[in-house]
Structure formats: structure tokens, C-alpha cells
Design a protein around this motif. Structure first.
Motif, short mmCIF file in Angstrom:
data_model
loop_
_atom_site.label_atom_id
_atom_site.label_comp_id
_atom_site.label_asym_id
_atom_site.label_seq_id
_atom_site.Cartn_x
_atom_site.Cartn_y
_atom_site.Cartn_z
N HIS A 48 86.54 16.47 48.21
CA HIS A 48 87.18 16.41 46.91
C HIS A 48 86.00 16.66 46.04
O HIS A 48 84.91 16.08 46.13
N VAL A 49 86.39 17.66 45.23
CA VAL A 49 85.08 18.21 44.15
C VAL A 49 85.71 17.45 42.79
O VAL A 49 84.80 17.88 41.93
N GLY A 50 86.73 16.77 42.58
CA GLY A 50 86.86 16.32 41.32
C GLY A 50 88.04 16.71 40.91
O GLY A 50 88.55 17.88 41.05
N LYS A 51 88.63 16.08 39.98
CA LYS A 51 89.74 16.57 39.02
C LYS A 51 89.52 17.77 38.06
O LYS A 51 88.19 17.90 37.88
N GLY A 52 90.28 18.47 37.78
CA GLY A 52 90.19 19.49 36.60
C GLY A 52 91.05 20.45 37.00
O GLY A 52 91.41 21.01 37.84
N CYS A 53 90.49 21.76 36.25
CA CYS A 53 91.26 23.00 36.21
C CYS A 53 90.69 23.92 37.39
O CYS A 53 91.88 24.60 37.86
N ASN A 54 89.46 23.62 37.90
CA ASN A 54 88.92 24.21 38.98
C ASN A 54 89.83 23.87 40.39
O ASN A 54 90.13 24.68 41.16
N THR A 55 90.23 22.73 40.49
CA THR A 55 91.00 22.37 41.54
C THR A 55 92.26 22.65 41.58
O THR A 55 92.98 23.46 42.56
N ILE A 56 93.11 22.73 40.48
CA ILE A 56 94.31 23.14 40.10
C ILE A 56 94.45 24.64 40.51
O ILE A 56 95.25 24.83 41.49
N ILE A 57 93.64 25.37 40.04
CA ILE A 57 93.79 27.17 39.80
C ILE A 57 93.62 27.21 41.38
O ILE A 57 94.16 28.29 41.86
N SER A 58 92.46 26.45 42.05
CA SER A 58 92.21 27.16 43.23
C SER A 58 93.18 26.76 44.32
O SER A 58 93.40 27.70 45.23
N TYR A 59 93.91 25.58 44.29
CA TYR A 59 95.01 25.42 45.16
C TYR A 59 96.23 26.48 44.81
O TYR A 59 97.01 26.72 45.71
N ILE A 60 96.42 26.71 43.68
CA ILE A 60 97.46 27.64 43.22
C ILE A 60 97.08 29.07 43.73
O ILE A 60 98.09 29.76 44.33
N HIS A 61 95.90 29.26 43.30
CA HIS A 61 95.56 30.73 43.95
C HIS A 61 95.70 30.86 45.57
O HIS A 61 96.06 32.00 46.05
N HIS A 62 95.45 29.81 46.23
CA HIS A 62 95.32 29.91 47.40
C HIS A 62 96.71 29.95 48.05
O HIS A 62 97.00 30.59 49.01
N ASN A 82 102.60 17.94 32.02
CA ASN A 82 101.68 17.31 32.67
C ASN A 82 101.28 17.71 34.16
O ASN A 82 101.40 16.85 34.83
N CYS A 83 101.90 18.98 34.27
CA CYS A 83 101.70 19.41 35.76
C CYS A 83 101.99 21.13 35.43
O CYS A 83 101.97 21.52 34.10
N ALA A 84 101.87 21.74 36.43
CA ALA A 84 102.00 23.31 36.35
C ALA A 84 102.97 23.63 37.62
O ALA A 84 103.14 23.21 38.58
N SER A 85 104.34 23.95 37.25
CA SER A 85 105.27 24.26 37.94
C SER A 85 105.71 25.82 37.66
O SER A 85 105.77 26.06 36.54
N GLN A 109 93.18 20.89 25.79
CA GLN A 109 93.51 22.21 25.77
C GLN A 109 92.85 23.07 26.56
O GLN A 109 93.26 24.27 26.98
N ASP A 110 91.54 22.67 27.39
CA ASP A 110 90.84 23.47 28.03
C ASP A 110 91.48 23.71 29.33
O ASP A 110 91.49 24.85 29.78
N LYS A 111 92.21 22.56 29.93
CA LYS A 111 93.12 22.88 31.18
C LYS A 111 93.94 23.83 30.92
O LYS A 111 94.42 24.76 31.61
N ASN A 112 94.77 23.79 29.88
CA ASN A 112 95.77 24.75 29.54
C ASN A 112 95.19 26.32 29.22
O ASN A 112 95.88 27.10 29.65
N ASN A 113 94.19 26.20 28.55
CA ASN A 113 93.56 27.44 28.58
C ASN A 113 93.03 28.26 29.52
O ASN A 113 93.02 29.20 29.77
N PHE A 114 92.32 27.70 30.48
CA PHE A 114 91.86 27.91 31.63
C PHE A 114 93.06 28.54 32.53
O PHE A 114 93.04 29.37 33.35
#
Length: 352
Positions: A48-62, A82-85, A109-114
Motif C-alpha cells: 500500500h502506497v497510501g491514500k490519495g489521487c495516485n492510488t485512485i487513478i492508478s487502479y482506474i487506469h489499470h 465521495n467516490c468516483a463512479s 479540490q486537488d483530488k477532483n482536479n487530478f
């Protein structure tokens, strides 16, 4: 993460483990509503590399890259609270629904912006023709993935789960529509990489201010790098440019290396949790921690000078310790006493 479970987990929970913290496993779910199935990414704390936009986007991208044949030509409509669907509408020519759940976006707003930058990057790269992101109104928090999480949790509470692979098996036995993907193994081997999207996307895209008040964002390949923003579905639509420089086609962000578990955490699992695991899983889930490596002392070359120095040091060790030299305060006090004695002698002589 969306959900988090601990293992070992026993339905007949022993009393002492109630106050302890077993090994952690986070769950990130992506639901394909067209086929009514959910892909769950199981993230062990060792990778686990921690919470945040990097983990969200990486799994969605995968997920989107793994299902590229289905997603590349079909428009995607995303709903988030409070999620991305990801969802789709009947107005589109091809019905394709995806739900990406439940990473918190609302805290900043950073997570939304990314996430917006990533969607603009996909459209600019030609990976998707049209993407729409809708933020739900506050109070609406339940999605279809909650159904699949509920099925998993119901099964999980009834089984004795003692390893990461048993968590995966429990996930897939909970429903034929639940699929599990391991992000990494228990020994720290990474199977699904996490990328540094935040640094990569900031090179080519800029942030949008005041996006908390907006609820709908649309990206099209007709205007790559731009986003159409609306406060509500029937509100006035305004165009905003995100792109600063055109991203290269083959360029990808750098991979993030997980730090893994600390030595203290490993020792805690070995001392406190190991006894609650199944016998065959103890060396996998809570392995013994090797002793800390001590610094090796290299031998100095023996020369005549070094031998002479060692002899003098040995002699000095055997001799009594020399008294310390007088410091400034002691000298000052001595001078005052001497002056006082001299004045007393002089006065005594005058009296005589």
C-alpha cells in the motif's frame, strides 16, 4: 480506500484479538453495470502506497486498460459523491456502464482536479472519445458497488480467513459477480503498479478553481484539453481549458515504490497476531523478523605506530585519573580569598 478488512478474521473471535490490530487489506471496487459484475482490487498493507489521487487513478487506469476493447469506443459517464463512479446513459449509442467506487474525493479540490486532468489526458490521448463526470448532490451516497461490498462483508463475517489468498477466495465465493485482483503479494511483490499521476499531470494540465460548486464536467475529442462545466444538469454550460502542453503519446508517469511494513509493525504481527493465524499461514502472514544487522567493525592494519599507541593507551588506562585543571571560577574565588586575607593582615598590623 472504499473498504478495509483485517485478517486473520475468525467468526468465533477470540477475546484477546479484539483489542489488537491484525494485518490490513484495503478493497477498491469497480463495477461494470452492463454485465453486473464487480472487480475488487485487494491491497495488502505491504504494497500500500497510501491514500490519495495516485492510488485512485492508478487502479482506474489499470481497469480501463485491461478492458480497453470495451471502453475505448464507448462513451463513459462518471458519477461521483465521495467516490468516483462511471456510468452510461441510454442516450448514447452503446450501453456501457462502469462504476468506480469509493475513494473519498470530497476532502479537497486537488483530488477532483487530478481526476479531471486524468480524464482530459485520456481524451487527448484518444483512449476515450467522450467522458462525462457528474458529482451527485450531498446526501446521495449509495451506489451499486455497495451491493457487492455487502455480499462480500456478509460472507467474510461467516468464514475463518487467515491469509490474503483466502480473502480473495472469500471475495469470489461471495457472489459469481465478484472478482478479486491482487495488487501485490504478502511478501511485498507489486502486481498492479501505482503511478505518480499528480506530478505527471501537473506538467501538462492546470487546475480548475471553484469546482466544488460544479456538478457536471464533460470531455469530448472535438475539443481535447477542454472541459465543459455546469453547476447542475440544466444550468448554463461554460468551457474551460485545462491543457498547457500536449502530452506525448507514449509517455507515462513514474511508478511509485511502496515502503512496505516497518520493522515495528512486523514485530507486532509476529508477537501479537501470529497465534491467531492458521498453522500453515503463520510464516506467510506473520513471519519471524530477523535480528537487526549490527555494523561490522573492520580490523585496522597492525603497524609499529599503532602498536605503540595501543600500549600507551593501555598504560594510561591503568594509571589514576589526573585531576581536572582549575577553571576560571575557581581562580577568581582564590584571588578573592587571597585579597581578603591580605587586607585582614594589614588591618591587624595597623591596630598593633
Amino acid at each position: 480506500m472504499a473498504q478495509q478488512v483485517h485478517y486473520p478474521s475468525n467468526p468465533l473471535q477470540p477475546g484477546p484479538v479484539y483489542f489488537k490490530t491484525p494485518r490490513k487489506c484495503a478493497v477498491f471496487g469497480i463495477t461494470d453495470e452492463a454485465f453486473r459484475r464487480q472487480t475488487n482490487y485487494l491491497i495488502d498493507e505491504a504494497v500500500h502506497v497510501g491514500k490519495g489521487c495516485n492510488t485512485i487513478i492508478s487502479y482506474i487506469h489499470h481497469y480501463l486498460e485491461a478492458n480497453q476493447s470495451q471502453t475505448s469506443h464507448n462513451p463513459l459517464v462518471l458519477h461521483a459523491d465521495n467516490c468516483a463512479s462511471v456510468d452510461n446513459d441510454n442516450a448514447f449509442p452503446v450501453l456501457f456502464k462502469v462504476a468506480v467506487v469509493h475513494q473519498p474525493f470530497a476532502s479537497g479540490q486537488d483530488k477532483n482536479n487530478f481526476m479531471l486532468m486524468y480524464l482530459a489526458w485520456r481524451v487527448a490521448r484518444g483512449l476515450n472519445a467522450n467522458v462525462e463526470l457528474n458529482f451527485m448532490i450531498a446526501g446521495h451516497t449509495k451506489f451499486v458497488p455497495d451491493l457487492f461490498f455487502g455480499l462480500f462483508k456478509r460472507r467474510y463475517r461467516r468464514e475463518f480467513v487467515s491469509s490474503l489468498h483466502e480473502v480473495k477466495e472469500c471475495m469470489e465465493r461471495s457472489s459469481i459477480l465478484n472478482k478479486a485482483v491482487l495488487v501485490g503479494s504478502q511478501d511485498g511483490e507489486v502486481l498492479v503498479p501505482t503511478y505518480d499521476w499528480s506530478t505527471f499531470l501537473c506538467r501538462y494540465f492546470s487546475k480548475i478553481k471553484g469546482i466544488k460548486s460544479a456538478h457536471q464536467f464533460t470531455f469530448t475529442n472535438e475539443t481535447p484539453g477542454s472541459v465543459m462545466v455546469r453547476q447542475f444538469c440544466n444550468s448554463y454550460e461554460s468551457a474551460t481549458s485545462l491543457i498547457q502542453y500536449s502530452p506525448l503519446n507514449d509517455e507515462m508517469p513514474e511508478k511509485l515504490t511502496p515502503l512496505g511494513m516497518t520493522r515495528e509493525r512486523k514485530q507486532y504481527l509476529y508477537k501479537e497476531i501470529r497465534e491467531f493465524c492458521k498453522e500453515e499461514h503463520r510464516d506467510i502472514v506473520c513471519p519471524p523478523v530477523p535480528p537487526a544487522q549490527s555494523h561490522k567493525i573492520t580490523a585496522r592494519p597492525t603497524t609499529e605506530c599503532s602498536v605503540a599507541k595501543d600500549k600507551t593507551s593501555i598504560k594510561k588506562r591503568g594509571q589514576p585519573r589526573e585531576p581536572r585543571k582549575n577553571n576560571v571560577t575557581v581562580l577568581f574565588l582564590k584571588s578573592l580569598i587571597e585579597d581578603f586575607i591580605i587586607t585582614l593582615i594589614i588591618r591587624f598590623c595597623k591596630i598593633l
